[in-house]
Motif scaffolding. Sequence first.
Motif, PDB file in Angstrom:
ATOM      1  N   ASN A  68      38.658  60.543  46.903  1.00 20.26           N
ATOM      2  CA  ASN A  68      37.427  59.744  46.967  1.00 20.26           C
ATOM      3  C   ASN A  68      36.873  59.414  45.580  1.00 20.26           C
ATOM      4  OD1 ASN A  68      36.855  58.772  49.430  1.00 20.26           O
ATOM      5  ND2 ASN A  68      35.308  60.293  49.953  1.00 20.26           N
ATOM      6  N   GLN A  69      37.723  59.437  44.576  1.00 20.89           N
ATOM      7  CA  GLN A  69      37.300  59.105  43.213  1.00 20.89           C
ATOM      8  C   GLN A  69      37.214  57.589  43.073  1.00 20.89           C
ATOM      9  OE1 GLN A  69      39.830  60.718  40.196  1.00 20.89           O
ATOM     10  NE2 GLN A  69      38.395  60.265  38.564  1.00 20.89           N
ATOM     11  N   GLN A  70      36.111  57.109  42.487  1.00 20.68           N
ATOM     12  CA  GLN A  70      35.898  55.668  42.339  1.00 20.68           C
ATOM     13  C   GLN A  70      36.906  55.066  41.375  1.00 20.68           C
ATOM     14  OE1 GLN A  70      31.896  54.494  41.450  1.00 20.68           O
ATOM     15  NE2 GLN A  70      32.393  52.325  41.423  1.00 20.68           N
ATOM     16  N   VAL A  71      37.339  53.865  41.705  1.00 23.06           N
ATOM     17  CA  VAL A  71      38.309  53.116  40.907  1.00 23.06           C
ATOM     18  C   VAL A  71      37.571  51.964  40.240  1.00 23.06           C
ATOM     19  CG1 VAL A  71      40.430  51.780  41.013  1.00 23.06           C
ATOM     20  CG2 VAL A  71      40.126  53.732  42.530  1.00 23.06           C
ATOM     21  N   PHE A  72      37.908  51.692  38.970  1.00 22.02           N
ATOM     22  CA  PHE A  72      37.237  50.640  38.198  1.00 22.02           C
ATOM     23  C   PHE A  72      38.255  49.620  37.698  1.00 22.02           C
ATOM     24  CE2 PHE A  72      34.620  54.420  37.786  1.00 22.02           C
ATOM     25  CZ  PHE A  72      33.358  53.929  38.050  1.00 22.02           C
ATOM     26  N   GLY A  73      37.765  48.415  37.425  1.00 19.03           N
ATOM     27  CA  GLY A  73      38.592  47.369  36.832  1.00 19.03           C
ATOM     28  C   GLY A  73      38.300  47.250  35.354  1.00 19.03           C
ATOM     29  N   LEU A  74      39.229  46.615  34.646  1.00 20.42           N
ATOM     30  CA  LEU A  74      39.026  46.381  33.215  1.00 20.42           C
ATOM     31  C   LEU A  74      37.862  45.427  33.001  1.00 20.42           C
ATOM     32  CD1 LEU A  74      42.706  45.929  31.987  1.00 20.42           C
ATOM     33  CD2 LEU A  74      41.138  47.758  31.342  1.00 20.42           C
ATOM     34  N   ASN A  75      37.064  45.679  31.964  1.00 18.13           N
ATOM     35  CA  ASN A  75      35.954  44.775  31.649  1.00 18.13           C
ATOM     36  C   ASN A  75      36.497  43.486  31.042  1.00 18.13           C
ATOM     37  OD1 ASN A  75      36.670  45.572  29.104  1.00 18.13           O
ATOM     38  ND2 ASN A  75      34.671  46.387  28.541  1.00 18.13           N
ATOM     39  N   ALA A  76      35.622  42.547  30.737  1.00 18.25           N
ATOM     40  CA  ALA A  76      36.030  41.231  30.239  1.00 18.25           C
ATOM     41  C   ALA A  76      36.840  41.314  28.953  1.00 18.25           C
ATOM     42  CB  ALA A  76      34.808  40.347  30.034  1.00 18.25           C
ATOM     43  N   SER A  77      36.520  42.279  28.101  1.00 14.43           N
ATOM     44  CA  SER A  77      37.264  42.385  26.843  1.00 14.43           C
ATOM     45  C   SER A  77      38.584  43.132  27.024  1.00 14.43           C
ATOM     46  CB  SER A  77      36.408  43.104  25.790  1.00 14.43           C
ATOM     47  OG  SER A  77      36.156  44.438  26.205  1.00 14.43           O
ATOM     48  N   GLY A  78      38.776  43.780  28.190  1.00 11.77           N
ATOM     49  CA  GLY A  78      40.025  44.477  28.456  1.00 11.77           C
ATOM     50  C   GLY A  78      40.170  45.792  27.726  1.00 11.77           C
ATOM     51  N   THR A  79      39.059  46.368  27.281  1.00 15.61           N
ATOM     52  CA  THR A  79      39.137  47.596  26.499  1.00 15.61           C
ATOM     53  C   THR A  79      38.715  48.832  27.279  1.00 15.61           C
ATOM     54  OG1 THR A  79      36.922  47.175  25.649  1.00 15.61           O
ATOM     55  CG2 THR A  79      38.775  46.413  24.301  1.00 15.61           C
ATOM     56  N   THR A  80      37.813  48.698  28.243  1.00 17.39           N
ATOM     57  CA  THR A  80      37.355  49.849  29.022  1.00 17.39           C
ATOM     58  C   THR A  80      37.386  49.515  30.508  1.00 17.39           C
ATOM     59  OG1 THR A  80      35.051  49.155  28.860  1.00 17.39           O
ATOM     60  CG2 THR A  80      35.827  50.716  27.207  1.00 17.39           C
ATOM     61  N   CYS A  81      37.431  50.553  31.314  1.00 14.89           N
ATOM     62  CA  CYS A  81      37.432  50.395  32.766  1.00 14.89           C
ATOM     63  C   CYS A  81      36.062  50.773  33.301  1.00 14.89           C
ATOM     64  CB  CYS A  81      38.511  51.272  33.380  1.00 14.89           C
ATOM     65  SG  CYS A  81      40.157  50.815  32.874  1.00 14.89           S
ATOM     66  N   ASN A  82      35.208  49.769  33.471  1.00 10.32           N
ATOM     67  CA  ASN A  82      33.873  50.038  34.001  1.00 10.32           C
ATOM     68  C   ASN A  82      33.399  48.966  34.977  1.00 10.32           C
ATOM     69  OD1 ASN A  82      33.426  47.986  32.219  1.00 10.32           O
ATOM     70  ND2 ASN A  82      32.004  49.086  30.910  1.00 10.32           N
ATOM     71  N   LYS A  83      34.290  48.077  35.383  1.00  6.64           N
ATOM     72  CA  LYS A  83      33.947  47.020  36.323  1.00  6.64           C
ATOM     73  C   LYS A  83      34.063  47.562  37.748  1.00  6.64           C
ATOM     74  CE  LYS A  83      35.541  42.454  37.739  1.00  6.64           C
ATOM     75  NZ  LYS A  83      36.578  41.443  37.525  1.00  6.64           N
ATOM     76  N   VAL A  84      33.032  47.376  38.559  1.00  2.89           N
ATOM     77  CA  VAL A  84      33.033  47.870  39.932  1.00  2.89           C
ATOM     78  C   VAL A  84      33.992  47.021  40.764  1.00  2.89           C
ATOM     79  CG1 VAL A  84      31.636  48.227  41.994  1.00  2.89           C
ATOM     80  CG2 VAL A  84      30.674  48.694  39.749  1.00  2.89           C
ATOM     81  N   LEU A  85      34.857  47.695  41.515  1.00  2.00           N
ATOM     82  CA  LEU A  85      35.810  47.021  42.410  1.00  2.00           C
ATOM     83  C   LEU A  85      35.573  47.484  43.838  1.00  2.00           C
ATOM     84  CD1 LEU A  85      39.115  47.201  40.326  1.00  2.00           C
ATOM     85  CD2 LEU A  85      37.560  45.264  40.581  1.00  2.00           C
ATOM     86  N   TYR A  86      36.129  46.751  44.782  1.00  2.00           N
ATOM     87  CA  TYR A  86      35.920  47.008  46.202  1.00  2.00           C
ATOM     88  C   TYR A  86      37.243  47.177  46.916  1.00  2.00           C
ATOM     89  CZ  TYR A  86      31.411  45.384  44.708  1.00  2.00           C
ATOM     90  OH  TYR A  86      30.228  45.263  44.025  1.00  2.00           O
ATOM     91  N   LYS A  87      37.212  47.822  48.064  1.00  3.72           N
ATOM     92  CA  LYS A  87      38.424  48.067  48.850  1.00  3.72           C
ATOM     93  C   LYS A  87      39.009  46.775  49.352  1.00  3.72           C
ATOM     94  CE  LYS A  87      37.585  52.747  50.332  1.00  3.72           C
ATOM     95  NZ  LYS A  87      37.501  53.689  51.450  1.00  3.72           N
ATOM     96  N   LEU A  88      40.342  46.746  49.438  1.00  2.00           N
ATOM     97  CA  LEU A  88      41.028  45.607  50.020  1.00  2.00           C
ATOM     98  C   LEU A  88      40.732  45.558  51.513  1.00  2.00           C
ATOM     99  CD1 LEU A  88      44.528  45.879  48.323  1.00  2.00           C
ATOM    100  CD2 LEU A  88      42.802  44.147  47.902  1.00  2.00           C
ATOM    101  N   ASN A  89      40.601  44.384  52.053  1.00  2.00           N
ATOM    102  CA  ASN A  89      40.335  44.249  53.503  1.00  2.00           C
ATOM    103  C   ASN A  89      41.616  44.222  54.265  1.00  2.00           C
ATOM    104  OD1 ASN A  89      37.627  44.205  53.027  1.00  2.00           O
ATOM    105  ND2 ASN A  89      37.534  41.983  52.910  1.00  2.00           N
TER     106      ASN A  89
END
Length: 89
Positions: A68-89
């Motif tokens: 149940n650990q949250q998964v993040f996407g790469l930010n706009a600069s591609g340097t850190t993973c802090n973009k909130v993502l959602y489950k695939l439908n």
Amino acid sequence: METLNVKKLLPVAAFAFAIAGAFASSPNGKATNVSAPEQGYINNPNPCSESIDCNNQGSEICTIENTNQQVFGLNASGTTCNKVLYKLN
């Protein structure tokens, strides 16, 4: 020179406004709110490690099933993973 009769001009103006409104409100073929698959990463034990498939839109936060650990996407600069993502439908 004969003056224009308003009664004759009014239907023509209404028709012109109707046509202009139809073109102004029709979709241009580009979707603006389309969800798309996006690679997600966890930040443990290392930043942006272990990737899984998520979505960039939705209502349920993307997590790893076992932990149940949250998964993040790469930010706009591609340097850190802090973009909130959602489950695939």
